[in-house]
Structure formats: structure tokens, C-alpha cells
Enzyme design. Structure first.
Site, PDB file in Angstrom:
ATOM      1  CE  LYS A   1      -8.858  -9.742   7.752  1.00  0.00           C
ATOM      2  NZ  LYS A   1      -8.968  -9.645   6.301  1.00  0.00           N
TER       3      LYS A   1
ATOM      4  N   PRO B   1      -8.384 -20.803   9.478  1.00  0.00           N
ATOM      5  CG  PRO B   1     -10.077 -21.295   7.952  1.00  0.00           C
ATOM      6  CD  PRO B   1      -9.834 -20.656   9.280  1.00  0.00           C
TER       7      PRO B   1
ATOM      8  CB  ALA C   1      -2.564 -18.035   3.397  1.00  0.00           C
TER       9      ALA C   1
ATOM     10  N   GLY D   1      -3.153 -14.932  10.984  1.00  0.00           N
ATOM     11  CA  GLY D   1      -1.791 -14.596  11.424  1.00  0.00           C
ATOM     12  C   GLY D   1      -1.753 -13.243  12.111  1.00  0.00           C
TER      13      GLY D   1
ATOM     14  CG  ASP E   1      -5.124  -7.241   7.611  1.00  0.00           C
ATOM     15  OD1 ASP E   1      -5.611  -6.156   7.241  1.00  0.00           O
ATOM     16  OD2 ASP E   1      -5.222  -8.299   6.967  1.00  0.00           O
TER      17      ASP E   1
HETATM   18  O1  C5P Z   1       1.604  -5.188   5.870  1.00  0.00           O
HETATM   19  P1  C5P Z   1       1.697  -6.585   5.372  1.00  0.00           P
HETATM   20  O2  C5P Z   1       3.037  -7.208   5.632  1.00  0.00           O
HETATM   21  O3  C5P Z   1       0.576  -7.438   5.874  1.00  0.00           O
HETATM   22  O4  C5P Z   1       1.502  -6.527   3.821  1.00  0.00           O
HETATM   23  C1  C5P Z   1       1.802  -7.599   2.993  1.00  0.00           C
HETATM   24  C2  C5P Z   1       1.809  -7.130   1.552  1.00  0.00           C
HETATM   25  O5  C5P Z   1       0.467  -6.855   1.124  1.00  0.00           O
HETATM   26  C3  C5P Z   1       2.556  -5.847   1.289  1.00  0.00           C
HETATM   27  O6  C5P Z   1       3.924  -6.109   1.066  1.00  0.00           O
HETATM   28  C4  C5P Z   1       1.865  -5.328   0.044  1.00  0.00           C
HETATM   29  O7  C5P Z   1       2.329  -6.006  -1.094  1.00  0.00           O
HETATM   30  C5  C5P Z   1       0.431  -5.747   0.275  1.00  0.00           C
HETATM   31  N1  C5P Z   1      -0.353  -4.674   0.911  1.00  0.00           N
HETATM   32  C6  C5P Z   1      -0.650  -3.540   0.190  1.00  0.00           C
HETATM   33  N2  C5P Z   1      -1.380  -2.527   0.768  1.00  0.00           N
HETATM   34  C7  C5P Z   1      -1.843  -2.656   2.023  1.00  0.00           C
HETATM   35  C8  C5P Z   1      -1.571  -3.816   2.775  1.00  0.00           C
HETATM   36  C9  C5P Z   1      -0.818  -4.809   2.187  1.00  0.00           C
HETATM   37  O8  C5P Z   1      -0.250  -3.402  -0.979  1.00  0.00           O
HETATM   38  N3  C5P Z   1      -2.562  -1.669   2.554  1.00  0.00           N
END
Ligand code: C5P
Length: 288
Positions: free
Chosen positions: A13, A100, A102, A108, A142
Site C-alpha cells: 500500500k 520491500p 520495513a 508484513g 495496518d
Molecule cells: O499496531 P502495530 O503493532 O503495527 O504498531 C506498532 C507500533 O507503532 C505501536 O507499538 C506504536 O508505537 C506505533 N503506532 C502508533 N499509533 C498507531 C499505529 C502504530 O503509535 N496508530
């Protein structure tokens, strides 16, 4: 229906805008974003097995990067689904990796979303869309938006998704050769004084009506400033795309990949040729 082989494409995306509204009590950030799936895909194949495991294939650097990221998100998704549906057997989830890792292109999360769809079918769980989205939300912020199968506006932490009627778009994308971790990008946004971009209503209207000349300059990502300050290559890549004639360019998600909007697929080819390491991708309208 356990037994057959199920295959599924996992679409990367691009975020046409990403607006960070604020940090929440739980540490997550309240977001608003237009998420557009790309024709860049990983392929998932689900095969019968007694145990549950993921097998990642593809270019060595991609496989190594996936394995360095801890537990595969597709496996996290499979375990979350198995909790709800109690399958009698396991599965091998074979992921042929092209997106790709990260990079801010949702690879992922796309694999996790595709695994939910594919295993729901493979195990005959019969879990309907709303409940599958609730499982996706537990897997990662996501994942709900990538379960949707088309452009969506996402809000909240990522769990609230709504279809967006965006037509097909053409992009040139460059994935830089270092990863960015989402927690870092959001923490940098906090540390740098938390700038929230403009109300995206006009941008969204341009996207829906396919007014590319208006959409290009309006693209924005609130995480881009904080990431560019630590990684100037992001700003350099954006400048290179704009110099080459892109309608607009921005970092995708928490970066570091940069996406440039083109007028036509031919223009996207030209932009990709002008910026070494860039590739062309189509932004997809709703699929099926
Ligand atoms: O939900 P996910 O595991 O993908 O999020 C990874 C990290 O990204 C979270 O622990 C947080 O630090 C940050 N994040 C955030 N706000 C979001 C999505 C992700 O702060 N809406």
C-alpha cells in the site's frame, strides 16, 4: 474445506495522506489516512500440514529482513484466527516475498491480511467480514485497512476503515536501503512537537474525482518531517522525484519508502527511470 491449496495475493500500500491527530493514553496515535493498495504483491500459498508454520521465500535480503523482524505477522494472524475457529489441522503458509520489508509499504501487514482471508477459506472458518476485521485489529494497526481489498480511509489506531472511491493511480516508488520501525517514527513525531497536517477533505475530494493536478501537491504525511530529520535520504528522494516532474511525492506510512504521483503509467515509468532504484506501481481501485 480443509485439504485443498489456497493462494492469495498480498498487496502493498501507499498512504496518500497520513495525518497524526495526537498521542493516546495507550501509547498509540490517533490517525487519519487514505490507504491505496498497489499492484506490488507478495504471494501466499496455504498447504495442508499438521503443524502451523510460515515459510518465507524470495531474494535473500528480503527473507533475512523478514526473519530479523521477530515473529512473522502472518503467523500472528494465523494464531489469532485459529483461536476463533479451532481448526482440526495446521497449515504451511508459504510467502513468496517481493514487497520491500520495513519500508512503509505495508508488506508484513498485507501478508497478515492475506493470511486471514486465505486461512478463513482453507480452514472453512466462515468468519464474516466484520469479525475478521476485529481479528485483524488485534494483529496490527495496518492490517484492517489491508483486509479491505481496495482504497480505504482509515481512522482511530487503524481499526476504523471505510471504502474510498479512488480511481486507479500511477506511482513511482523508491524503497530506501534502511528500515524504519513504526514505534520510532511515532516517537520522533512526539519528540519533534507533534505537527498535525491540514483537514484532508479537499485532498480526498481530489482523489475521488481523479483530479491528479490538485491531488499531487496536497499529498502529505505527518511522520515525514520527523523521519526526514533523522534520515535526510527521504527528503532527498522526494526532491529528486519532484525535480523529475512528479505531481507530488511523500513518504509512505512510517517510511522510509517515498512514493511519487504521476499523471499516467508512462509518466510513472519516466519518473522511475529518472530516480535510480525506483520502480513503477499502480494504485488500485476497489478489487472485486
Ligand atoms: O499496531 P502495530 O503493532 O503495527 O504498531 C506498532 C507500533 O507503532 C505501536 O507499538 C506504536 O508505537 C506505533 N503506532 C502508533 N499509533 C498507531 C499505529 C502504530 O503509535 N496508530
Amino acid at each position: 474445506m480443509t485439504g485443498g491449496i489456497v493462494t492469495r495475493a498480498a498487496h502493498a500500500k501507499v498512504n496518500a495522506f497520513l495525518r497524526v491527530l495526537g498521542r493516546r493514553e495507550d501509547g498509540y496515535h490517533e490517525l487519519e489516512s487514505l490507504v491505496i493498495p498497489l499492484d506490488l504483491t507478495d504471494s501466499l500459498t496455504i498447504r495442508p500440514a499438521r503443524e502451523l508454520r510460515v515459510d518465507v521465500r524470495g531474494a535473500t535480503e528480503l527473507v533475512d529482513a523478514v526473519n530479523a523482524g521477530g515473529m512473522n505477522l502472518a503467523l500472528v494472524a494465523a494464531l489469532a484466527l485459529a483461536e476463533e475457529c479451532d481448526p482440526v489441522a495446521g497449515a504451511v503458509i508459504e510467502i513468496s516475498k517481493r514487497i520491500p520489508v520495513a519500508a512503509g509499504l505495508g508488506g508484513g501487514s498485507a501478508d497478515a491480511a492475506a493470511a486471514l482471508h486465505a486461512l478463513n477459506e482453507f480452514w472453512g472458518c466462515g468468519i464474516e467480514a466484520g469479525a475478521l476485521t476485529a481479528i485483524a485489529e488485534r494483529v496490527g494497526s495496518d492490517v484492517p485497512s489491508l483486509l479491505a481489498g481496495g482504497p480505504v480511509v482509515m481512522r482511530g489506531r487503524g481499526e476504523w476503515v471505510h471504502d474510498a472511491l479512488v480511481p486507479t493511480t500511477s506511482w513511482a516508488v523508491k524503497s530506501l536501503d534502511f528500515p524504519t520501525r513504526s514505534p520510532d517514527a511515532y516517537r520522533w513525531w512526539d519528540e519533534d512537537g507533534a505537527v498535525t497536517g491540514p483537514d484532508p477533505a479537499a485532498l480526498y475530494a481530489s482523489a475521488e474525482s481523479g483530479s491528479l493536478a490538485t491531488l499531487g501537491p496536497a499529498l502529505f504525511n505527518d511522520l515525514e518531517g520527523p523521519v526526514s530529520r533523522r534520515h535526510p535520504e527521504v527528503a532527498d528522494t522526494k526532491a529528486a522525484f519532484l525535480e523529475a516532474g512528479a505531481l507530488g511525492a511523500l513518504m509512505s506510512g512510517s517510511g522510509p519508502a517515498v512514493a511519487a504521483l504521476a499523471r499516467t503509467p508512462q509518466d510513472a515509468e519516466r519518473l522511475a527511470a529518472a530516480v535510480p532504484g525506483a520502480f513503477v506501481a499502480a494504485g488500485l481501485a476497489r478489487m472485486g
